[in-house]
Design a protein around this motif. Structure first.
Motif, short mmCIF file in Angstrom:
data_model
loop_
_atom_site.label_atom_id
_atom_site.label_comp_id
_atom_site.label_asym_id
_atom_site.label_seq_id
_atom_site.Cartn_x
_atom_site.Cartn_y
_atom_site.Cartn_z
N ARG A 10 43.06 30.46 33.77
CA ARG A 10 43.21 29.56 34.91
C ARG A 10 42.45 30.16 36.09
NH1 ARG A 10 48.83 27.58 37.74
NH2 ARG A 10 47.95 27.45 39.84
N GLN A 11 41.71 29.29 36.82
CA GLN A 11 40.96 29.75 37.99
C GLN A 11 41.43 28.97 39.21
OE1 GLN A 11 36.65 29.08 38.08
NE2 GLN A 11 36.40 30.98 39.22
N ASP A 12 41.87 29.68 40.22
CA ASP A 12 42.25 29.09 41.50
C ASP A 12 41.20 29.49 42.54
OD1 ASP A 12 45.13 29.84 40.10
OD2 ASP A 12 45.10 27.90 41.14
N PRO A 13 41.01 28.63 43.55
CA PRO A 13 39.98 28.93 44.56
C PRO A 13 40.14 30.32 45.17
CG PRO A 13 40.81 26.71 44.84
CD PRO A 13 41.68 27.35 43.81
N GLY A 14 39.06 31.08 45.21
CA GLY A 14 39.09 32.41 45.82
C GLY A 14 39.74 33.47 44.97
N LEU A 15 40.17 33.09 43.79
CA LEU A 15 40.81 34.07 42.90
C LEU A 15 40.00 34.20 41.64
CD1 LEU A 15 44.57 33.04 43.22
CD2 LEU A 15 43.35 34.85 44.45
N LEU A 25 39.95 34.91 37.38
CA LEU A 25 40.50 34.17 36.25
C LEU A 25 41.75 34.89 35.75
CD1 LEU A 25 36.98 34.06 35.56
CD2 LEU A 25 38.09 32.04 34.65
N GLN A 26 42.81 34.14 35.60
CA GLN A 26 44.08 34.70 35.14
C GLN A 26 44.35 34.24 33.72
OE1 GLN A 26 46.11 33.12 38.83
NE2 GLN A 26 47.19 35.06 38.61
N LEU A 27 44.73 35.17 32.86
CA LEU A 27 44.92 34.89 31.45
C LEU A 27 46.27 34.21 31.20
CD1 LEU A 27 43.84 35.22 28.54
CD2 LEU A 27 44.95 37.48 28.52
N ILE A 28 46.25 33.08 30.52
CA ILE A 28 47.47 32.34 30.22
C ILE A 28 47.96 32.69 28.81
CG2 ILE A 28 48.57 30.08 30.16
CD1 ILE A 28 46.19 29.00 31.81
N TYR A 29 47.12 32.47 27.82
CA TYR A 29 47.43 32.79 26.43
C TYR A 29 46.14 33.19 25.73
CZ TYR A 29 52.26 31.05 25.86
OH TYR A 29 53.61 30.88 25.90
N TYR A 30 46.30 33.95 24.64
CA TYR A 30 45.16 34.28 23.81
C TYR A 30 45.57 34.34 22.35
CZ TYR A 30 46.86 39.15 24.17
OH TYR A 30 47.62 40.30 24.14
N SER A 31 44.55 34.19 21.49
CA SER A 31 44.81 34.10 20.05
C SER A 31 43.66 34.80 19.33
CB SER A 31 44.90 32.64 19.63
OG SER A 31 44.88 32.50 18.22
N PHE A 32 43.99 35.68 18.40
CA PHE A 32 42.95 36.39 17.67
C PHE A 32 42.73 35.82 16.28
CE2 PHE A 32 42.20 38.64 21.18
CZ PHE A 32 42.80 39.87 21.39
N ASP A 33 43.62 35.00 15.81
CA ASP A 33 43.37 34.18 14.64
C ASP A 33 44.45 33.10 14.60
OD1 ASP A 33 44.57 36.83 12.57
OD2 ASP A 33 45.68 35.02 13.10
N ILE A 68 53.70 20.74 37.21
CA ILE A 68 54.12 20.86 38.60
C ILE A 68 52.88 21.05 39.47
CG2 ILE A 68 56.43 21.74 38.11
CD1 ILE A 68 55.40 24.55 38.56
N PRO A 69 52.97 20.70 40.76
CA PRO A 69 51.77 20.75 41.62
C PRO A 69 51.08 22.12 41.67
CG PRO A 69 53.43 19.40 42.67
CD PRO A 69 54.09 20.00 41.45
N ASN A 70 51.81 23.23 41.56
CA ASN A 70 51.10 24.51 41.66
C ASN A 70 50.39 24.89 40.37
OD1 ASN A 70 53.02 25.67 40.01
ND2 ASN A 70 53.78 27.15 41.51
N GLN A 71 50.39 23.98 39.40
CA GLN A 71 49.55 24.15 38.22
C GLN A 71 48.21 23.44 38.40
OE1 GLN A 71 52.53 22.84 35.28
NE2 GLN A 71 52.50 24.92 34.43
N THR A 72 47.99 22.88 39.56
CA THR A 72 46.69 22.32 39.89
C THR A 72 45.68 23.45 39.95
OG1 THR A 72 47.58 20.45 41.13
CG2 THR A 72 45.35 21.17 41.69
N ALA A 73 44.64 23.37 39.10
CA ALA A 73 43.67 24.46 38.98
C ALA A 73 42.55 24.02 38.07
CB ALA A 73 44.34 25.72 38.42
#
Lengths: 116, 111
Positions: free
Chosen positions: A36-41, A43-51, A82-87
């Motif tokens: 997720r990328q927010d203005p001025g910030l 990239l923040q990792l939400i989830y990842y998968s290796f297989d 929710i609104p703070n998931q706007t990104a």
């Protein structure tokens, strides 16, 4: 060309709605990520998968879930938006060669999500 | 977990000048350090990377240096051009390939 495709490109949704963002890739990479990328910030990792059978939480997984339907597909869901998931949301892939080396990401074009 | 700090947040240079962006990381286990360039409205793209067993790497006008002891690495762009204007992100990756990003540097190259 081998690439990473995200759908939709833009989406406006209402608070409380469930929404799914989709990512598919033709690069043949095993590793896939949602950021997720927010203005001025950064990239923040939400989830990842290796297989397909490996799903891991990132630093900001609360309120999100994922599904790895196949090697090439990795979907992100917002159970109750929710609104703070706007990104701006990016999917990314990286290679996992036999030498188990680490390689850089190929990003998708992004999904701009607005929650009103 | 890993923490990456990036400076400066904005950088303005004259065309032809050099630009330097610096990052520090906290986890000594990080061993791969990529740099991404994100043009306005586009996806981040990998421009150069460096591994922990290398101190410096160069690719035409861009170079990256790594000081493992001090836990910092830097991006150097020489002979800047207007098309170098973008947001640049550094990142530090662990053995699993998971990257932690800095907050980005907005580089403006004035003609």
């Amino acid at each position: 060309d081998a690439d990473v495709t995200q759908t939709p490109r833009n989406r406006i949704t209402k608070t409380g709605k469930r929404i799914m963002l989709e990512c598919s890739q033709t690069k043949g990479h095993d590793r896939m990520y949602w950021y997720r990328q927010d203005p001025g910030l950064g990239l923040q990792l939400i989830y990842y998968s290796f297989d397909v059978k490996d799903i891991n939480k990132g630093e900001i997984s609360d309120g999100y879930s994922v599904s790895r339907q196949a090697q090439a597909k990795f979907s992100l869901s917002l159970e109750s938006a929710i609104p703070n998931q706007t990104a701006l949301y990016f999917c990314a892939t990286s290679d996992s060669p036999p030498d188990r080396g680490i390689y850089g990401y190929t990003f998708g074009s992004g999904t701009r999500l607005t929650v009103v | 977990g890993e923490n990456v700090e990036q400076h400066p947040s904005t950088l303005s240079v004259q065309e032809g000048d050099s630009a330097v962006i610096k990052c520090t990381y906290s986890d000594s286990a990080s061993n791969y350090f990529p740099w991404y360039k994100q043009e306005l409205g586009k996806r981040p793209q990998l421009i150069i990377d460096i591994r922990s067993n290398v101190g410096e790497k160069k690719d035409q006008r861009i170079a990256v240096t790594l000081n493992k002891t001090a836990k910092h690495f830097s991006l150097h762009i020489t002979e800047t051009q207007p098309e170098d204007s973008a947001v640049y992100f550094c990142a530090a990756s662990d053995n699993a390939g998971k990257s932690t990003f800095g907050d980005g540097t907005t580089l403006t190259v004035k003609p």
